[in-house]
Design a protein around this motif. Structure first.
Motif, PDB file in Angstrom:
ATOM      1  N   GLU A 102       0.824  -1.222   0.000  1.00 26.85           N
ATOM      2  CA  GLU A 102       0.000   0.000   0.000  1.00 26.85           C
ATOM      3  C   GLU A 102       0.857   1.270   0.000  1.00 26.85           C
ATOM      4  OE1 GLU A 102      -4.296   0.925   0.668  1.00 26.85           O
ATOM      5  OE2 GLU A 102      -3.062  -0.524  -0.365  1.00 26.85           O
ATOM      6  N   GLY A 103       1.905   1.234   0.856  1.00 29.25           N
ATOM      7  CA  GLY A 103       2.743   2.424   1.036  1.00 29.25           C
ATOM      8  C   GLY A 103       3.401   2.877  -0.257  1.00 29.25           C
ATOM      9  N   ASP A 104       3.768   1.937  -1.126  1.00 25.98           N
ATOM     10  CA  ASP A 104       4.425   2.302  -2.386  1.00 25.98           C
ATOM     11  C   ASP A 104       3.466   2.991  -3.347  1.00 25.98           C
ATOM     12  OD1 ASP A 104       6.556   1.075  -1.279  1.00 25.98           O
ATOM     13  OD2 ASP A 104       6.837  -0.453  -2.836  1.00 25.98           O
ATOM     14  N   LEU A 105       2.162   2.834  -3.101  1.00 23.81           N
ATOM     15  CA  LEU A 105       1.180   3.362  -4.057  1.00 23.81           C
ATOM     16  C   LEU A 105       0.455   4.595  -3.543  1.00 23.81           C
ATOM     17  CD1 LEU A 105      -0.453  -0.002  -5.220  1.00 23.81           C
ATOM     18  CD2 LEU A 105       1.170   1.414  -6.472  1.00 23.81           C
ATOM     19  N   ARG A 106       0.667   4.910  -2.267  1.00 25.75           N
ATOM     20  CA  ARG A 106      -0.126   5.975  -1.644  1.00 25.75           C
ATOM     21  C   ARG A 106       0.060   7.292  -2.383  1.00 25.75           C
ATOM     22  NH1 ARG A 106       1.387   5.529   3.719  1.00 25.75           N
ATOM     23  NH2 ARG A 106       0.066   3.657   3.814  1.00 25.75           N
ATOM     24  N   GLY A 107      -1.057   7.888  -2.752  1.00 26.83           N
ATOM     25  CA  GLY A 107      -1.027   9.213  -3.373  1.00 26.83           C
ATOM     26  C   GLY A 107      -0.476   9.241  -4.794  1.00 26.83           C
ATOM     27  N   GLN A 108      -0.295   8.099  -5.417  1.00 26.01           N
ATOM     28  CA  GLN A 108       0.263   8.102  -6.775  1.00 26.01           C
ATOM     29  C   GLN A 108      -0.799   8.549  -7.782  1.00 26.01           C
ATOM     30  OE1 GLN A 108       3.346   7.855  -7.850  1.00 26.01           O
ATOM     31  NE2 GLN A 108       3.964   7.766  -5.703  1.00 26.01           N
TER      32      GLN A 108
END
Lengths: 104, 662
Positions: A49-55
């Motif tokens: 999840e963290g790698d995709l947050r706000g992308q």
């Protein structure tokens, strides 16, 4: 590094006189392969999840092709998802494109 | 209600002159007096002196305004400064009559400004009616302007009244100028310099009563932007350097003049002597180049820097202006030779325009300025990044629309400069062709602004920038010099970026373009020389890759992104010099630069993952010095892991990245 070498060899093989430039084809295949790979990972929750947050390139679960995706790739080239680096996934999918299918 | 007093205008003028002299002396001497008295331990307070000087200036200005009004009243009474004497006009020897002056209503800066503006309009009107040059008569207005360069009230009122007239001033001065000589003579130049300085000052000063508003109102600016482009350009040509202007005002004027040029709406004043011969026609081309309004505004905006970035870095309109700039149209129109040649030549059909003067230097300087903001998170860095996107796109558009055409040398140099400043961004962009944009690194707000461009557009840009063997050599040298930082940044970057791999992609792209050029062997020697010289200059010079005094100081990633300082690029293109330098110490040079082990080991040291032993003879003063000991040490540590890879793997990765150019 594999990507770089592969791309470089392909690039170096072309000449100016070609009317249909293989490099454009290579980039186009690479573009499509990248989108497919990341869509596959997103669909199967293979990316934390963290790698995709706000992308900005991820809208309602769909991968939107664009410069923002390249920027994200750039800071995750060596990130390992599903046992291989993202760059390796992209290279392998490009090599067999359009016959690549999501293995997850 | 006004307080009317009887005054003698001539005496009032003398009084004003003395007051001005007094102020000048005070302004000049006050700092020295203060300094000296403090040094001597004087107990007298001098804190009030600066404000007294300012008051003296106000008094002098007030008195100047009263003098102007007094002479105006004298003229209304029938007195004239010029009177016929012996058949010609000369200064009137009779003094002006006594007049009744409203002492209180005058003396305001704004009042003086309106008076000066009215005077200007009257003089220009008289000159038009009589067909004489207004330059001499305008000297007093220019003098007054120069006295008010720090007076926001004055400048605001002046430009509100006069902007439409000033937007046509240069052409009027030209039209009423002497019958021979350049388009604008020395007296016109002096006047335009005063107006340019007043305009620049008005663009920067804020109105005291409304600190948010510039002294130059929107209406005044509109009048200039929609005025005669050639005249407006001359205000910039003769005005102060770009740093004296407000960036937004300069950006607005740049857009207006580029739009006018694009629409073919710049009308040139006619040559003074007419065109009777081919020599006249050729001279007029030179004058067009010398008095080019667009060159003038581009030069000022480039000097300013931020103004150029406001124009090209606007996400909506920047691309249109980039297309105008990245072009091969930077020359004068040339002249038609037909009237000057014999009939036998005419039979061969139309003769192409002759005598064109090429000068893309102002446009190129503007492009460089547009991409020159320091890397960062602010608006200026964002605009710089967008400027890069627009320049790359415009170059690609140019190449598509003009197959086989080459941009002017100066523009191509600016493209090379852009590629150098944004090398890591370009390296990252190789291989994908989605879209181009400026974005914060990693798409995370608050990160520095970076650029992603379409791979095919990047290729078009490099294809334009890299034509000569020396240009390839220089660019490859720039890339080589970054290997150290690419290694260090790959390790230190908390993300999973692989800068060495990205550099490899760029090497590949450059190599492909190189193969297309089919250079012969002799040319390749020049290229090698340029490459090595550039790498050496960057390694040992401003880039400092091998001379970190504080290895991790500002961060290798930041340094990698920021890249080299510009001068190395320009100096390194002097290949004759490069060849000499390389010949002189070829062996030492190869040892230092071309062995990839050195930059790699240095990169690992910079990243802090490799700590050379205290007694290592190959490491001195923070620098890796190649010698037999280093070779031995490397072979002993080939399998030792540093920053996630073995030394051998790091060296191989860098070798693979650079292989294509060896």
């Amino acid at each position: 590094m594999v990507f770089a070498l592969g791309a470089a060899l392909l690039l170096a093989g072309c000449t100016r006189t070609d009317t249909h430039r293989p490099v454009d084809d290579e980039a186009r295949r690479r573009d499509q392969a990248l989108v497919a790979v990341i869509q596959c990972f997103v669909d199967n929750r293979a990316i934390p999840e963290g790698d995709l947050r706000g992308q900005p390139w991820l809208v309602d679960g769909r991968v939107r092709a664009g410069a923002e995706l390249v920027e994200w790739l750039s800071v995750h080239r060596d990130t390992v998802y599903g046992g291989r680096t993202l760059q390796t996934w992209e290279n392998e999918a490009t090599a067999v494109w359009p016959r690549w299918t999501c293995p997850l | 209600m006004g307080e009317f007093v009887g005054v003698d205008p001539a005496n009032l003028r003398e009084l004003t002159a003395r007051l001005q002299r007094l102020h000048d002396v005070l302004a000049r001497q006050t700092p020295v007096v203060q300094q000296k008295m403090q040094k001597w331990g004087s107990e007298i307070g001098f804190a009030a002196l600066p404000s007294l000087v300012a008051e003296a200036l106000d008094d002098a200005r007030d008195m100047t305004a009263r003098t102007g009004r007094a002479y105006e009243l004298a003229r209304e009474k029938g007195w004239s400064p010029l009177a016929p004497a012996g058949g010609v006009l000369a200064f009137n020897q009779d003094p002006p009559p006594l007049v009744q002056l409203d002492w209180t209503a005058l003396g305001q800066s704004a009042g003086q400004a309106r008076h000066d503006a009215a005077e200007l309009a009257r003089i220009l009107g008289d000159a038009t009616a009589s067909g004489t040059s207004p330059a001499e008569a305008l000297r007093s207005v220019a003098e007054s302007l120069r006295g008010h360069l720090d007076d926001a009230d004055y400048l605001a009122a002046f430009w509100d009244s006069i902007a439409p007239l000033a937007a046509g001033l240069a052409r009027r001065l030209h039209d009423r100028g002497p019958a021979a000589g350049p388009l604008l003579d020395a007296s016109a130049a002096t006047l335009l310099a005063a107006f340019g300085a007043a305009l620049a000052a008005a663009s920067r000063l804020r109105r005291p009563e409304r600190p948010g508003d510039p002294a130059l109102s929107r209406a005044a600016l509109d009048a200039l932007e929609s005025g005669d482009p050639w005249s407006v350009g001359m205000l910039l040509k003769y005005g102060p350097p770009g740093s004296s202007w407000d960036p937004a005002v300069l950006a607005g004027l740049t857009r207006a003049l580029l739009d006018a040029r694009h629409a073919g709406k710049i009308s040139w004043p006619s040559p003074r002597q007419g065109i009777g011969s081919e020599a006249d026609a050729a001279r007029y081309q030179r004058e067009m180049a010398g008095f080019d309004p667009v060159a003038a505004v581009l030069t000022r905006a480039a000097e300013n820097g931020e103004a150029a970035r406001q124009v090209l870095g606007d996400p909506h309109s920047g691309l249109a202006y980039a297309r105008m700039l990245v072009s091969d149209s930077w020359h004068t129109p040339g002249y038609d030779r037909t009237p000057f040649v014999g009939d036998y030549l005419k039979a061969d059909g139309p003769i192409p325009p002759q005598g064109q003067i090429f000068d893309a230097a102002p446009a190129a300087a503007f492009l460089r300025a547009a991409v020159s903001a320091p890397r960062g998170t602010g608006l200026d860095a964002q605009r710089s990044a967008w400027s890069v996107v627009h320049i790359v796109t415009a170059t690609s558009d140019f190449a598509k629309a003009n197959p086989g055409a080459l941009l002017p040398h100066e523009i191509r140099q600016a493209l090379l400069y852009t590629a150098d400043r944004y090398l890591p961004d370009f390296a990252k962009s190789v291989g994908h062709d989605f879209s181009s944009m400026a974005l914060p690194r990693g798409n995370e707000a608050g990160n520095p602004w970076v650029v992603v461009v379409r791979s095919s557009h990047l290729e078009a840009l490099l294809d334009q920038a890299l034509q000569e063997p020396e240009e390839f050599g220089t660019f490859t040298g720039m890339m080589n010099a970054r290997v150290t930082l690419a290694v260090a940044a790959t390790i230190k970057d908390p993300s999973d970026a692989d800068y060495v791999s990205e550099m490899a992609g760029l090497y590949g792209l450059v190599q492909r373009l190189h193969n297309d050029q089919h250079f012969v062997n002799a040319q390749l020697k020049d290229e090698e020389a340029a490459r090595d010289q550039t790498a050496l200059a960057l390694f040992t010079g401003s880039f400092g890759a091998l001379s970190f005094s504080n290895p991790w100081g500002p961060g290798a990633i930041a340094q990698f992104l920021t890249g080299t300082a510009a001068p190395a690029v320009d100096a390194s293109l002097d290949t004759g010099h490069a060849l000499e330098a390389v010949k002189e110490n070829a062996d030492a040079f190869r040892d230092r630069v071309l062995h990839i082990e050195v930059p790699v080991v240095q990169g690992l040291v910079v990243a802090g993952v490799l700590r050379p032993p205290n007694d290592a003879p190959w490491f001195r003063s923070g620098m890796v010095v190649p010698d037999a000991h280093l070779v031995e040490w490397i072979s002993e540590h080939a399998e030792t892991r540093y920053g996630g890879k073995s030394l051998q793997q790091w060296i191989r990765a860098a070798q693979e990245a650079m292989r294509m150019q060896q």
